[in-house]
Design a protein around this motif. Structure first.
Motif, PDB file in Angstrom:
ATOM      1  N   MET A 154       0.950  -1.340   0.115  1.00  0.00           N
ATOM      2  CA  MET A 154      -0.124   0.057  -0.224  1.00  0.00           C
ATOM      3  C   MET A 154       0.904   1.372  -0.090  1.00  0.00           C
ATOM      4  O   MET A 154       2.035   1.400   0.516  1.00  0.00           O
ATOM      5  CB  MET A 154      -0.918  -0.019   1.376  1.00  0.00           C
ATOM      6  N   GLY A 155       0.262   2.287  -0.670  1.00  0.00           N
ATOM      7  CA  GLY A 155       1.105   3.601  -0.620  1.00  0.00           C
ATOM      8  C   GLY A 155       0.324   4.385   0.279  1.00  0.00           C
ATOM      9  O   GLY A 155      -0.915   4.667   0.200  1.00  0.00           O
ATOM     10  N   PHE A 156       1.060   5.334   0.866  1.00  0.00           N
ATOM     11  CA  PHE A 156       0.499   6.410   1.782  1.00  0.00           C
ATOM     12  C   PHE A 156       0.737   7.956   1.038  1.00  0.00           C
ATOM     13  O   PHE A 156       2.022   8.155   1.218  1.00  0.00           O
ATOM     14  CB  PHE A 156       1.082   6.442   3.115  1.00  0.00           C
ATOM     15  N   PRO A 157      -0.181   8.296   0.578  1.00  0.00           N
ATOM     16  CA  PRO A 157       0.017   9.563  -0.315  1.00  0.00           C
ATOM     17  C   PRO A 157       0.228  10.682   0.463  1.00  0.00           C
ATOM     18  O   PRO A 157       0.176  10.950   1.612  1.00  0.00           O
ATOM     19  CB  PRO A 157      -1.277   9.766  -1.098  1.00  0.00           C
ATOM     20  N   PRO A 178       2.712   7.924  -4.123  1.00  0.00           N
ATOM     21  CA  PRO A 178       4.161   8.011  -3.628  1.00  0.00           C
ATOM     22  C   PRO A 178       4.956   7.180  -4.653  1.00  0.00           C
ATOM     23  O   PRO A 178       6.154   7.328  -4.595  1.00  0.00           O
ATOM     24  CB  PRO A 178       4.041   7.189  -2.275  1.00  0.00           C
ATOM     25  N   ARG A 179       4.366   6.305  -5.438  1.00  0.00           N
ATOM     26  CA  ARG A 179       5.519   5.474  -6.288  1.00  0.00           C
ATOM     27  C   ARG A 179       5.566   6.291  -7.619  1.00  0.00           C
ATOM     28  O   ARG A 179       6.656   6.262  -7.990  1.00  0.00           O
ATOM     29  CB  ARG A 179       4.753   4.004  -6.321  1.00  0.00           C
ATOM     30  N   LEU A 189      -0.808   0.796  -7.792  1.00  0.00           N
ATOM     31  CA  LEU A 189      -0.783   0.782  -6.229  1.00  0.00           C
ATOM     32  C   LEU A 189      -1.847   1.119  -5.467  1.00  0.00           C
ATOM     33  O   LEU A 189      -2.763   1.956  -5.696  1.00  0.00           O
ATOM     34  CB  LEU A 189       0.372   1.758  -5.871  1.00  0.00           C
TER      35      LEU A 189
END
Ligand SMILES: [Zn+2]
Ligand SMILES: [Zn+2]
Ligand SMILES: [Zn+2]
Ligand SMILES: [Zn+2]
Ligand SMILES: [Zn+2]
Lengths: 326, 435
Positions: free
Chosen positions: B297-300, B326-327, B344
């Motif tokens: 998971m990505g935390f924006p 974030p990716r 993501l």
């Protein structure tokens, strides 16, 4: 709007950070003495704005937190009343002397430490929330009157220390409790780098997060941005920082990460793929691990965050693998 | 006080109505309560709401403290009984809400009607459910005219779900319900779900009949096979097949006695259930264990409204505010979502954090009983600085401290009653331990 307002002030009392802040190599050095005198002027303005306004001051010290002042106890008179002075308004005098004396006392207590543990900001925050909860539910026969119980409460954090990743979960729990109690959390970052968790705290409770750029104008920031209670803020616009970083801290190394690996059972966050969830002991399938490990080199280094990049798997995955093969 | 003890006291109210009424008759302030007394007579469905605060009795001195202390004591005991260790909960939940929209829902035994009350509670349920299960999804299926009717597709957005049940006129009750059709429809909408999520069906059922095209027991066994948990709240009476559906799939079954009890039954289903280790009665013995998985998971980062506008990847419109993946750095309008560019899963970390207190509950504090213990430590509550009583109280509930002191076993600090309740029910972290 007509009601009184409660302010719980949390002061970060990290000696090392204040030492750094006072150094003359800084663009705008701010010493603790100047800071404290500005803060006292600010709390005086708060109690002067309305007779019924209540105030509590908490100190976050290395490894402990304590209450420095509470307007509930001060009324009852607890012995450390300052001598009468015809030239000053007594309530101001009381607050100033109690806060200064208690701060000095606490700082003297930690003076002997050789190594400084991180400041207990969460301890102070949870105490402030408990205190506000007590105001909202006054015990029978106490001195708290109706006005104090109905006050729209807020917490102002004056922070100088960096984020403490270990306190990620308690900070989050405090934020959700503040939401439930309808407490606004304001944050003023007086010194040091931006803190991700406090940004989230201010954002999620509708408060403002302000990074102090001109530290010689500290008092002005306090008066202009943090003196109006939340109920007035739809009339008096206060500056706020809308950019919020939603990063989290991983449970395994307490790194602050922007891409994490999350256990589907308990939602624990890990900074690298692990074979077994350390929180709920769930074993993850080998296939997933292989897939995630294969996709990881494709991740560019986290944008400018040195401590956010995933670490190479250490001894942990190998023990986990044997466990999952069993 | 928390909702849990509210419902406790409510149960009591429901069961001891008779006794309460007679007490009230002999009460001194009969004139004031006269109107209410008249309403209390007769059949329960003619009575007004039984309110939990009515069950609180004044003591001889006309004070409520005794009753309040009793409530607190009960809350404490409940906490002590709860398992101390963190239990596994299936937190990524998928729920299909089956609403009975047959003519039996126009009955007025619950006010204003079963139908209106169900819609009202369903809305509250959905709001609260998403609050506690931020990553979950809800779908809604209606039962009317002998068929299942899809009212809302599975969605993780509370607004979508609430919108679907906000228009009363589109949901007018008509015809007979069909449990089998509706359950089959719910089952098919959950068939594609990944194995690590929970699958649940919650039925609000007002009828005493069901018109099914085939054998409902076959539907039941396929639900067991698919590891779907069925819970049912009946508004009329218990039906054998309803109880069987719940018992065999590990769900909860309840018959609502009145409006308040109906709400309690529904809201009991909101906290994440402990993950099924094996399927209850073992009917699905060979079924694979619900498998867990690791998700990336990505935390924006949330951009302010003042940020320079850019094209968002989800609607291809110029937007200023938004989130950054974030990716890949793509501009997204909303979180949680899947990044349209790199795939993501984007969630903001507070979404996840809302459920962490289930994982790391604060251990119950122990009541300080002896004066020897009490005098040894701080004179004020460690959290709110309230001075403790120095003389022990005489009339206290079981499990309560006469000094109002509750001690954390880890940090050995004492807390007052108010803080004890607050720490365990709201804050979920001990102010003494968090240094
Ligand atoms: Zn886990
Ligand atoms: Zn968009
Ligand atoms: Zn992306
Ligand atoms: Zn307390
Ligand atoms: Zn503790």
């Amino acid at each position: 709007m007509d009601g009184s307002s409660h302010l719980s002030l949390i002061i970060d009392l990290s000696p090392s950070q204040w030492h750094l802040s006072a150094q003359s190599s800084n663009p705008h050095p701010l010493s603790f003495q100047t800071f404290l005198s500005h803060v006292l002027t600010f709390v005086n303005s708060h109690i002067a704005s309305k007779h019924e306004n209540t105030l509590a001051v908490f100190g976050a010290l290395p490894g402990k937190s304590s209450m420095l002042y509470s307007s509930l106890d001060a009324d009852s008179g607890n012995g450390n009343d300052p001598p009468a002075d015809a030239n000053s308004y007594r309530p101001f005098k009381v607050v100033n002397s109690v806060v200064t004396n208690n701060t000095q006392k606490e700082l003297d207590l930690i003076g002997g430490l050789t190594e400084e543990p991180p400041v207990a900001l969460v301890g102070a925050l949870t105490k402030a929330l408990c205190f506000i909860n007590r105001l909202a539910h006054p015990p029978s026969g106490s001195l708290v009157d109706e006005a104090a119980a109905s006050a729209d409460p807020r917490i102002l954090i004056l922070s100088v220390s960096p984020d403490l990743a270990a306190s990620y979960i308690p900070v989050m729990n405090s934020i959700f409790s503040a939401q439930k109690l309808k407490v606004t959390i304001d944050v003023c970052k007086v010194f040091g780098e931006e803190t991700v968790f406090l940004q989230q705290a201010a954002h999620l409770t509708g408060g403002s997060y302000i990074y102090l750029e001109r530290r010689d104008a500290f008092l002005q920031y306090l008066i202009m941005s943090f003196l109006p209670p939340p109920s007035l803020r739809h009339i008096i616009a206060v500056p706020r920082q809308d950019k919020v970083d939603f990063r989290a801290a991983c449970f395994c190394h307490k790194n602050i990460v922007d891409i994490g690996f999350v256990c589907s059972v308990c939602l624990s966050i890990f900074c690298s793929p692990v074979a077994v969830c350390s929180t709920c002991r769930t074993k993850f399938p080998m296939k997933t691990l292989q897939r995630l490990n294969a996709s990881r080199p494709a991740i560019p280094p986290a944008n400018g965050v040195s401590n956010g990049s995933p670490r190479p798997p250490s001894a942990r995955p190998s023990t986990g693998m044997s466990a999952s093969l069993r | 006080m928390n909702s849990g003890s509210d419902s406790d006291s409510f149960d009591e109210g429901g069961l001891t109505t008779r006794g309460r009424k007679s007490k009230r008759k002999s009460g001194a302030r009969a004139s004031e309560k006269g109107k209410q007394k008249a309403k209390d007579q007769g059949y329960s469905w003619e009575a007004t709401y039984a309110r939990s605060w009515d069950t609180v009795q004044e003591d001889e001195a006309g004070s409520l403290t005794g009753a309040v202390a009793e409530l607190l004591a009960r809350g404490r005991r409940r906490r002590l009984l709860a398992p101390a260790a963190a239990i596994r909960r299936s937190i990524i939940r998928h729920l299909v809400l089956l609403l009975d929209l047959s003519t039996s829902m126009t009955d007025r035994d619950m006010r204003p009607t079963r139908f209106d009350l169900t819609l009202e509670y369903a809305r509250e349920f959905v709001t609260e459910w998403f609050d506690q299960n931020p990553l979950g999804q809800i779908g809604i299926v209606g039962m009317r005219g002998g068929i299942g009717e899809r009212i809302c597709e599975m969605s993780g957005n509370p607004q979508d779900v609430l919108h679907a049940i906000s228009e009363r006129h589109k949901l007018e009750p008509v015809g007979e319900p069909s449990l089998q059709n509706a359950i089959e429809m719910a089952r098919s909408s959950m068939s594609h779900l990944p194995t690590h999520s929970s699958r649940e069906i919650l039925i609000i059922f007002g009828s005493l009949t069901t018109v099914d095209p085939g054998n409902i027991n076959e539907t039941l066994s396929s639900c067991i096979k698919d590891r779907i948990r069925i819970s049912l709240v009946a508004l009329a009476a218990e039906m054998k097949i309803c109880r069987e559906l719940c018992d065999k799939t590990g769900g909860a079954f309840g018959v609502a006695m009145n409006e308040g009890h109906f709400k309690d039954l529904l809201f009991e289903l909101i906290p994440p259930p402990a993950a099924q280790q094996n399927t209850g009665t073992g009917a699905g013995g060979g079924a694979a264990k619900m498998s867990a998985d690791l998700m990336m998971m990505g935390f924006p980062q949330r951009l302010p409204d003042t940020a320079p506008a850019a094209l968002c990847v989800c609607h291809a419109q110029m937007r200023a505010a938004g989130f950054l993946c974030p990716r890949c750095g793509a501009r997204l309008c909303d979180a949680p979502t899947d990044c349209d560019v790199c795939g993501l899963m984007i969630v903001s970390s507070p979404h996840l954090a809302r459920s962490y207190h289930h994982l790391f509950p604060v251990k119950p504090y122990s009541a300080v009983m002896s004066s020897q213990d009490a005098t040894g430590s701080s004179a004020n509550c460690h959290a709110c600085a309230l001075p403790f009583k120095t003389t022990p109280a005489t009339n206290i509930g079981e499990g309560m401290s006469p000094f109002d002191r509750y001690r954390c076993q880890d940090c050995k600090n004492d807390f007052c009653t108010e803080c004890d309740v607050f720490v365990h029910d709201v804050l979920h972290c001990c102010p003494g331990c968090e240094t």
